[in-house]
Design a protein around this motif. Structure first.
Motif, mmCIF file in Angstrom:
data_model
loop_
_atom_site.group_PDB
_atom_site.id
_atom_site.type_symbol
_atom_site.label_atom_id
_atom_site.label_comp_id
_atom_site.label_asym_id
_atom_site.label_seq_id
_atom_site.Cartn_x
_atom_site.Cartn_y
_atom_site.Cartn_z
ATOM 1 N N ARG A 35 -0.817 -1.036 3.347
ATOM 2 C CA ARG A 35 -1.013 -1.826 3.343
ATOM 3 C C ARG A 35 -0.242 -3.176 2.107
ATOM 4 N NH1 ARG A 35 -6.811 0.137 0.593
ATOM 5 N NH2 ARG A 35 -6.247 0.875 -0.843
ATOM 6 N N THR A 67 -1.346 -6.417 0.120
ATOM 7 C CA THR A 67 -2.275 -7.131 -0.838
ATOM 8 C C THR A 67 -1.840 -8.366 -1.649
ATOM 9 O OG1 THR A 67 -4.074 -4.899 -0.932
ATOM 10 C CG2 THR A 67 -4.840 -7.223 -1.889
ATOM 11 N N ASP A 68 -2.133 -9.634 -1.187
ATOM 12 C CA ASP A 68 -1.399 -9.960 -2.020
ATOM 13 C C ASP A 68 -2.849 -11.163 -2.506
ATOM 14 O OD1 ASP A 68 -2.124 -13.209 -0.280
ATOM 15 O OD2 ASP A 68 -0.602 -12.026 1.110
ATOM 16 N N GLN A 69 -2.364 -12.764 -3.877
ATOM 17 C CA GLN A 69 -3.274 -13.045 -4.465
ATOM 18 C C GLN A 69 -3.246 -14.361 -4.066
ATOM 19 O OE1 GLN A 69 -2.850 -11.975 -8.529
ATOM 20 N NE2 GLN A 69 -3.999 -9.304 -8.058
ATOM 21 N N SER A 111 -9.046 -11.481 5.159
ATOM 22 C CA SER A 111 -8.383 -12.572 4.089
ATOM 23 C C SER A 111 -9.549 -13.739 3.604
ATOM 24 C CB SER A 111 -7.450 -13.490 4.579
ATOM 25 O OG SER A 111 -6.851 -14.501 4.195
ATOM 26 N N THR A 143 -4.497 -12.027 0.729
ATOM 27 C CA THR A 143 -4.414 -11.823 2.239
ATOM 28 C C THR A 143 -4.604 -10.229 1.776
ATOM 29 O OG1 THR A 143 -4.073 -13.651 2.671
ATOM 30 C CG2 THR A 143 -3.699 -11.975 4.279
ATOM 31 N N GLN A 144 -4.937 -9.564 2.954
ATOM 32 C CA GLN A 144 -4.329 -8.272 2.488
ATOM 33 C C GLN A 144 -4.083 -7.905 4.285
ATOM 34 O OE1 GLN A 144 -7.642 -4.747 1.604
ATOM 35 N NE2 GLN A 144 -5.883 -5.092 -0.001
ATOM 36 N N THR A 166 -3.430 -4.049 6.447
ATOM 37 C CA THR A 166 -2.201 -2.607 6.469
ATOM 38 C C THR A 166 -2.145 -2.662 8.161
ATOM 39 O OG1 THR A 166 -4.632 -2.509 5.106
ATOM 40 C CG2 THR A 166 -3.832 -1.244 5.969
#
Lengths: 418, 124
Positions: A339, A341-343, A393, A399-400, A402
């Motif tokens: 996974r 994950t961003d900001q 997202s 957005t994440q 996986t």
């Protein structure tokens, strides 16, 4: 003596007449459509050999009948008195429920059916089958949308006075769609190549025509170089996509393991870049299980996701990488997930719907480098591993992504074994 | 001598805008730039350019052809020379550009020198 001879002749004639009668009955009943008939096969005279030839002929007709029944293309026969005498199972599949009871109906019923399912917008002017047959292909709604091709062939009667007809219908929806996608892909690919090429061609011409000072010359050369690298990346990605889609190197080099090396290598590679982003990855707090995977391909897929997360993050942003194992009771499988994950800038629902489309880019200003092929490529790689990709997202939130791959002991079979 | 002629460069790719600026740097034009259709229309209203080099495919609702159509339909802006610049090079695309009223159409990749020539032609 004469009497005996007469009696023998009479008995023999009676037997022969009976066997000829049998042959006549059989041919009449077979012509009427029956498939089980009794034939005079005993003996070695002409009648028996005609019976055996007849049996051979019946067999050949039955073979051809089975072939027509198995055909994926629709076939319909129309008798000389303009009635439908036969429809094969594929015809019902192609034309839908409307074709169910065509057999025995007048030919006009078939014509009306075809005209009624025509796409009104594409074929507004077509009211007769004769016109339809002239088309290379036509669009219908059965109600499912299909593209069909129809061929008509006349079969003359033995006396040449009348004819019956064979109608052959082929569903070409799939191949038309693939053709359309291929040409669209080629057009888009050509467009995408033109932009970096414009820079290379333009700047090099400027360099040739002008006497720039050293600083400016260097700037122009650097731009040409950067755009050439963009071009190279595009060509590489295009080739990768073509290879993977053609499955020509579809044989994955599979190994069994927990893929932790792949994850940590990718994390090291990406955080070594010059962008001011913080990467958080704690292997000891991540869950692992054994999976079958191709290390190079998986690395390529994960690098695409990671570089997207970096590209679309602001300076000082945080990218979190972790892995998880999830049970799927329905498929009796464990799924291993990586996974990311961003900001970053995130995506709207509309943008999200286009992810995975070739050349689609959430940022189209050219300020964020990329070819728009990364996600399509990643999704192909993951599907080769029998896995799937989840994306959530929110615009402005991040957005994440996986990447899910089935665990090695699950029952999900891999498409390609190494 | 009258005021310098104004030329507006509209392209969403920064590198392409840079290329056009450098192509035009030794000309008599005063250069302006915009990166999408909306910005371009706002600039036109503000600076009243004499020439626009306009990319066709740009992000946003409006593309370059639409910008061209609007400017040519408006009597106040119809006199502006518009050069369409696009990666779309099929006959059909060029026809659409012509119908929108463009004075010239260049397909990427293009030669900066011939672009310069064409501006001189359309100027006089």
């Amino acid at each position: 003596m004469t009497l005996i001879a007469l009696l023998v002749t009479w008995i023999l004639a009676g037997r022969i007449a009976k066997r000829i009668q049998l042959l006549e009955d059989a041919s009449n009943r077979f012509a009427a459509g029956e498939s089980e008939v009794v034939l005079p096969l005993q003996g070695s005279d002409e009648i028996a050999s005609t019976g055996r030839a007849f049996e051979q002929m019946m067999w050949q007709i039955r073979e051809k009948y089975e072939a027509i029944n198995l055909s994926p293309d629709g076939i319909l026969l129309v008798s000389s008195n303009k009635r439908v005498t036969y429809t094969n199972p594929a015809l019902l599949n192609i034309l839908g429920a409307g074709a169910k009871d065509l057999c025995g109906k007048p030919f006009s019923v078939f014509e009306t059916l075809l005209v009624s399912i025509l796409d009104k917008r594409a074929h507004a002017d077509i009211k007769k089958l004769d016109r339809l047959i002239e088309l290379p292909d036509f669009r219908v709604h059965t109600p499912e949308f299909k593209i069909l091709r129809c061929i008509r062939k006349q079969v003359d009667s033995p006396d040449g006075q009348t004819f019956s007809e064979v109608f052959y219908l082929r569903d070409i929806t799939h191949e038309s769609e693939i053709d359309r996608m291929k040409s669209e892909f080629l057009t888009t690919a050509a467009h995408e190549l033109r932009t970096p090429l414009a820079s290379v061609m333009g700047f090099s011409e400027l360099l040739m025509m002008n006497d720039y000072d050293q600083e400016k010359t260097r700037y122009v050369a650097e731009t040409i170089n950067r755009q050439s690298q963009n071009l190279k990346r595009l060509v590489d990605d295009l080739l990768d996509i073509a290879r993977i889609e053609a499955r020509s190197d579809g044989v994955l080099k599979l190994e069994k393991g927990n893929a932790s090396t792949v994850v940590s290598e990718c994390c090291e590679l990406i955080s070594g870049g010059d962008k001011q982003c913080e990467l958080i990855y704690q292997p000891e707090q991540s869950a692992w299980c054994q999976i079958w995977f191709d290390a190079n391909k998986l690395k390529q897929a994960l690098m695409n996701i990671l570089s997207n997360a970096y590209k679309y993050s602001q300076e000082g942003g945080v990218v979190i990488v972790d892995t998880l194992v999830q049970q799927d009771n329905q498929e009796e499988a464990d799924w291993f997930g990586i996974r990311v994950t961003d900001q970053g800038i995130g995506m709207s629902e509309e943008q999200l719907a286009h992810v995975g489309e070739k050349f689609y880019r959430a940022d189209d200003t050219g300020s964020i480098p990329g070819t728009g092929l990364g996600m399509a490529l990643t999704s192909e790689i993951i599907s080769l591993h029998n896995g799937h990709m989840d994306i959530t997202s929110q615009l402005g939130q991040g957005t994440q992504v996986t990447l899910w791959i089935p665990s090695a002991d699950s029952k999900v079979e891999l498409k390609a074994h190494g | 001598m009258a005021d310098k002629q104004k030329l507006l460069i509209v392209d969403d790719h920064e590198t392409l805008r840079e290329l056009l600026k450098m192509t035009l740097e030794f000309t008599e034009f005063e250069l302006f730039e915009a990166s999408d259709a909306t910005e371009a229309l706002a600039m036109v209203a503000e600076i009243h350019p004499d020439v626009i080099i306009l990319d066709i495919m740009m992000p946003g609702e409006m593309d370059g052809v639409e910008v061209c159509r609007r400017l040519k339909a408006n009597p106040k802006t119809a006199h502006i020379k518009i050069i369409l610049l696009s990666a779309k090079g099929q006959t059909e695309d060029i026809r659409v550009g012509g119908e929108a009223g463009a004075d010239a159409y260049f397909v990427k990749p293009f030669s900066p020198m011939s672009l310069l020539e064409s501006i001189k032609v359309t100027r006089y």
